[in-house]
Write a protein that holds these residues in place. Structure first.
Motif, mmCIF file in Angstrom:
data_model
loop_
_atom_site.group_PDB
_atom_site.id
_atom_site.type_symbol
_atom_site.label_atom_id
_atom_site.label_comp_id
_atom_site.label_asym_id
_atom_site.label_seq_id
_atom_site.Cartn_x
_atom_site.Cartn_y
_atom_site.Cartn_z
ATOM 1 N N PHE A 74 -4.069 -6.369 18.247
ATOM 2 C CA PHE A 74 -5.164 -7.007 17.519
ATOM 3 C C PHE A 74 -4.651 -7.743 16.281
ATOM 4 O O PHE A 74 -5.065 -8.871 16.009
ATOM 5 C CB PHE A 74 -6.213 -5.969 17.128
ATOM 6 N N LYS A 75 -3.727 -7.128 15.543
ATOM 7 C CA LYS A 75 -3.157 -7.807 14.367
ATOM 8 C C LYS A 75 -2.482 -9.109 14.774
ATOM 9 O O LYS A 75 -2.714 -10.152 14.166
ATOM 10 C CB LYS A 75 -2.148 -6.902 13.645
ATOM 11 N N LYS A 76 -1.671 -9.055 15.802
ATOM 12 C CA LYS A 76 -0.973 -10.264 16.245
ATOM 13 C C LYS A 76 -1.955 -11.319 16.735
ATOM 14 O O LYS A 76 -1.814 -12.500 16.432
ATOM 15 C CB LYS A 76 0.028 -9.920 17.341
ATOM 16 N N ALA A 77 -2.955 -10.902 17.490
ATOM 17 C CA ALA A 77 -3.918 -11.847 18.053
ATOM 18 C C ALA A 77 -4.745 -12.523 16.967
ATOM 19 O O ALA A 77 -5.043 -13.712 17.058
ATOM 20 C CB ALA A 77 -4.837 -11.136 19.046
ATOM 21 N N THR A 78 -5.127 -11.790 15.930
ATOM 22 C CA THR A 78 -5.976 -12.384 14.892
ATOM 23 C C THR A 78 -5.164 -13.052 13.796
ATOM 24 O O THR A 78 -5.539 -14.124 13.327
ATOM 25 C CB THR A 78 -6.931 -11.348 14.273
ATOM 26 N N LEU A 79 -4.064 -12.469 13.397
ATOM 27 C CA LEU A 79 -3.253 -13.089 12.345
ATOM 28 C C LEU A 79 -2.653 -14.406 12.812
ATOM 29 O O LEU A 79 -2.455 -15.319 12.024
ATOM 30 C CB LEU A 79 -2.140 -12.150 11.871
ATOM 31 N N ALA A 80 -2.408 -14.525 14.101
ATOM 32 C CA ALA A 80 -1.852 -15.773 14.639
ATOM 33 C C ALA A 80 -2.830 -16.930 14.467
ATOM 34 O O ALA A 80 -2.438 -18.087 14.501
ATOM 35 C CB ALA A 80 -1.508 -15.594 16.115
ATOM 36 N N ARG A 81 -4.109 -16.616 14.265
ATOM 37 C CA ARG A 81 -5.118 -17.659 14.121
ATOM 38 C C ARG A 81 -5.418 -18.010 12.667
ATOM 39 O O ARG A 81 -6.208 -18.886 12.386
ATOM 40 C CB ARG A 81 -6.406 -17.245 14.846
ATOM 41 N N CYS A 82 -4.790 -17.311 11.741
ATOM 42 C CA CYS A 82 -4.953 -17.626 10.317
ATOM 43 C C CYS A 82 -3.979 -18.729 9.937
ATOM 44 O O CYS A 82 -2.828 -18.721 10.358
ATOM 45 C CB CYS A 82 -4.617 -16.408 9.459
ATOM 46 N N ARG A 83 -4.444 -19.632 9.131
ATOM 47 C CA ARG A 83 -3.565 -20.681 8.629
ATOM 48 C C ARG A 83 -3.614 -20.646 7.110
ATOM 49 O O ARG A 83 -4.457 -21.290 6.495
ATOM 50 C CB ARG A 83 -4.004 -22.036 9.147
ATOM 51 N N PRO A 84 -2.706 -19.897 6.477
ATOM 52 C CA PRO A 84 -2.731 -19.816 5.020
ATOM 53 C C PRO A 84 -2.257 -21.116 4.391
ATOM 54 O O PRO A 84 -1.509 -21.878 5.012
ATOM 55 C CB PRO A 84 -1.759 -18.687 4.711
#
Length: 104
Positions: A74-84
């Motif tokens: 879940f961390k990988k799946a959701t963090l991959a969609r963040c664009r800081p």
């Protein structure tokens, strides 16, 4: 979230079906209630996420150190969609904006 609807729908499908028991166990261990959905707006689609916890900071700390297979996925799946923004740490930025743990 332009162009990412399908990715979010795939994550949701996995959470609802094959990863359901692991995701429910994560919520229990972390002490959170969660809901999320895609909302269409005139500016485009948004992913809205609702988290509730008696201690959200502790819940996020749990997620940060989690090693369970479902939690890591879940961390990988959701963090991959963040664009800081440029120059900011991805995990820190995502934690602030995705998980509602704004600090300074």
């Amino acid at each position: 979230m332009a162009g990412k609807n399908e990715a979010h729908r795939r994550i949701a499908a996995e959470v609802k079906r094959p990863r359901r028991s692991g995701f429910d166990a994560f919520h229990e261990r972390a002490g959170v209630t969660e809901d999320w959905w895609i909302q269409s707006t005139p500016m485009g689609d948004l992913v809205l996420r609702y988290l509730e916890s008696d201690d959200l900071a502790a819940a996020m700390a749990h997620l940060a150190r989690a090693q369970d297979e479902t939690e890591v996925w879940f961390k990988k799946a959701t963090l991959a969609r963040c664009r800081p923004p440029s120059g900011q740490d991805r995990a820190q930025q995502c934690a602030r904006h995705r998980w509602g743990t704004r600090r300074g």
